[in-house]
Design an enzyme around this catalytic site. Structure first.
Site, PDB file in Angstrom:
ATOM      1  N   GLU A  68       1.597   4.310  -9.389  1.00 20.94           N
ATOM      2  CA  GLU A  68       2.591   4.662  -8.380  1.00 20.94           C
ATOM      3  C   GLU A  68       3.758   5.424  -9.014  1.00 20.94           C
ATOM      4  O   GLU A  68       4.126   5.155 -10.152  1.00 20.94           O
ATOM      5  CB  GLU A  68       3.124   3.387  -7.702  1.00 20.94           C
ATOM      6  CG  GLU A  68       2.025   2.471  -7.186  1.00 20.94           C
ATOM      7  CD  GLU A  68       2.534   1.101  -6.751  1.00 20.94           C
ATOM      8  OE1 GLU A  68       3.717   1.003  -6.344  1.00 20.94           O
ATOM      9  OE2 GLU A  68       1.752   0.122  -6.804  1.00 20.94           O
ATOM     10  N   GLU A 116       7.884   2.424   1.897  1.00 21.47           N
ATOM     11  CA  GLU A 116       7.709   0.975   1.887  1.00 21.47           C
ATOM     12  C   GLU A 116       9.080   0.320   1.825  1.00 21.47           C
ATOM     13  O   GLU A 116       9.964   0.791   1.110  1.00 21.47           O
ATOM     14  CB  GLU A 116       6.859   0.539   0.688  1.00 21.47           C
ATOM     15  CG  GLU A 116       6.693  -0.969   0.551  1.00 21.47           C
ATOM     16  CD  GLU A 116       5.941  -1.375  -0.718  1.00 21.47           C
ATOM     17  OE1 GLU A 116       5.809  -2.580  -0.969  1.00 21.47           O
ATOM     18  OE2 GLU A 116       5.513  -0.466  -1.463  1.00 21.47           O
TER      19      GLU A 116
END
Length: 481
Positions: free
Chosen positions: A285, A396
């Site tokens: 990520e 997120e």
């Protein structure tokens, strides 16, 4: 650059800081400093006397915890050749107390910015300025945390890999990311060749974490569950194809985060494995994040992450564990990004490329068009030792439901995607890397929002932005309780 569009259905010397500097202070400064220190000492003694019955137990516990934190910091903070620090006030608490007693004409405030006293290390240090308040250590490349990993010990950073076909480099992009992308570079300082810049971890950073063991890691999360507190608005693609990389440009904002236990991020994921089959999910990520708990402020900061067991016990953010190998001496992973986008004003985005090196199989990270940051060695992974089975782009947040209702932590710009250009956050020019190391447009990503009344997502396709989407939202509102 315009993108084609496929709109289908959807051994070192001691660090320099150990040298001592003899400082000659003006007599009036010496007098007031002594006076303030004495008053402060009496104040602290009164506080100690008030809690005498519990002092033995509390002191023992505090000492034990402090030793554990110091040990952890020694593992994280490596020997350095140079330090770039922010100007801070001398003995901040004492001076704040002092200014309430003494006229500023007797002790000019500018004196505070001339010196920096590091109380823990007991030395005076001459410093350079880092505008975002960070301390940046220039650590020799071969001593960075990655090489503490048993599978990487004794190694050195690899040379540049082969870029994906269809990927262009840009001198303008290189200048932007190396010199203007992060606040600390505005000081004019940089780390010498052969070193990498690492944001120094302070004891306050560790104390803010849920525990020392969980410092630098995401909370354990089950993506399939709707009760974890993690909420997403993402575009993704999965099977039957294998993915050897992904690329996209994401706008940078500074969303509000409601509590220190929450965060808001925008990132790319490459994934393989799953939560279901023994928690063997592998992820890579990268993106930007506002996390008061991790970073101690509300600035959007560039970050990386990895795990090979679904966030259970492996992996970490940035360089907080042995894993990611940094090769760039101008980018700080974890440093603040500046400038950021403005509502109804100028928009700023960053471009991230992650791809699997055809020769060695490592996953490389690049910013913009040509600025290599480093790589995740393939030995860190099980499933991602092979290609990824899913790529994902989006936002997120963590929702802890403060005060019993949905959090007002924002995602993206804090605006719903329906507000469109210059108002909502976006991802554009979404691409993937195929089996032959070709960079190609991502066709018709699937779009999903866990709670669209809180954070939503809307996509589109055009010649300039290829496949893109707007995403985000304010969190708590009349339809999101």
């Amino acid at each position: 650059m315009a993108s084609s569009c496929h709109c289908f259905p959807k051994p070192l010397p001691l660090p320099p800081s150990h040298f001592h500097f003899h400082l000659h202070l003006h007599p009036i400064i010496t007098f007031y400093s002594s006076l303030v220190f004495s008053l402060f000492l009496f104040h602290q003694l009164d506080a100690v006397n008030a809690s005498t019955p519990n002092i033995t137990t509390s002191t023992a516990n505090a000492t034990s915890e402090f030793k554990r934190i110091r040990f952890h910091l020694r593992r994280l903070n490596k020997p350095y050749l140079k330090t770039i620090k922010a100007f801070i006030y001398i003995l901040h608490k004492l001076m704040h107390f002092f200014l309430n007693l003494v006229s500023p004409f007797a002790f000019p405030p500018f004196i505070f910015t001339l010196l920096n006293i590091d109380i823990d290390m007991h030395y005076y240090e001459l410093i350079a300025q880092s505008p975002d308040g960070d301390t940046i250590d220039c650590v020799p490349s071969h001593l960075q945390p990655a090489f503490d990993h048993p599978m990487l010990k004794g190694q050195k950073p690899l040379e540049e890999p082969e870029r994906p076909k269809g990927h262009n480099t840009s001198r303008e992009s290189e200048i932007w990311y190396n010199y203007m992308f992060q606040e600390w570079r505005k000081s004019g300082e940089e780390c010498p060749q052969g070193t990498i810049p690492i944001r120094r971890t302070r004891k306050e950073d560790v104390i803010r974490a849920d525990s020392i063991a969980r410092f630098g890691r995401k909370p354990v999360v089950r993506r399939a569950s709707t009760t974890t507190g993690h909420e997403h608005a993402v575009g993704y693609a999965t099977g039957p194809h294998k993915y050897y990389g992904a690329k996209g440009s994401l706008s940078v904002w500074a969303p509000e985060v409601a509590t220190s236990a929450e965060f808001s991020l925008s990132q790319m994921w490459l994934l393989s494995g799953s939560f279901a089959s023994g928690n063997d999910l592998n992820t890579i990520e990268a993106g930007w994040q506002v996390s008061p708990q991790l970073f101690g402020d509300d600035r959007p900061r560039f970050f990386t992450y990895w795990t090979n067991d679904a966030y259970q016990s492996t992996g970490c953010y940035n360089l907080y564990c042995a894993g990611f190998v940094q090769t760039n001496n101008k980018i700080v992973i974890g440093a603040a990004i500046d400038p950021t986008s403005v509502y109804n004003g100028k928009q700023y985005d960053i471009t991230i490329l992650i791809w699997k090196d055809p020769k060695h199989g490592h996953w490389w990270l690049e910013l913009g068009s040509g600025v290599l940051v480093g790589y995740w060695p393939s030995v860190l992974f099980t499933h991602l030792a092979a290609p990824a089975t899913m790529v994902q782009f989006g936002g997120e947040v963590v929702n802890t439901r403060p005060n019993g209702g949905h959090s007002w932590t924002q995602m993206g710009s804090g605006r719903f995607p329906g507000e469109g250009p210059n108002r909502a956050a976006y991802f554009r020019n979404l691409q993937v890397v195929d089996w032959d190391n070709n960079l190609i447009p991502l066709s018709a990503p699937r779009l999903v929002a866990d709670h669209p009344n809180c954070y939503d997502i809307r996509g589109g396709c055009n010649r300039e932005w290829g496949n893109y989407f707007y995403y985000g939202g304010p969190g708590r509102n009349a339809r999101c309780r």
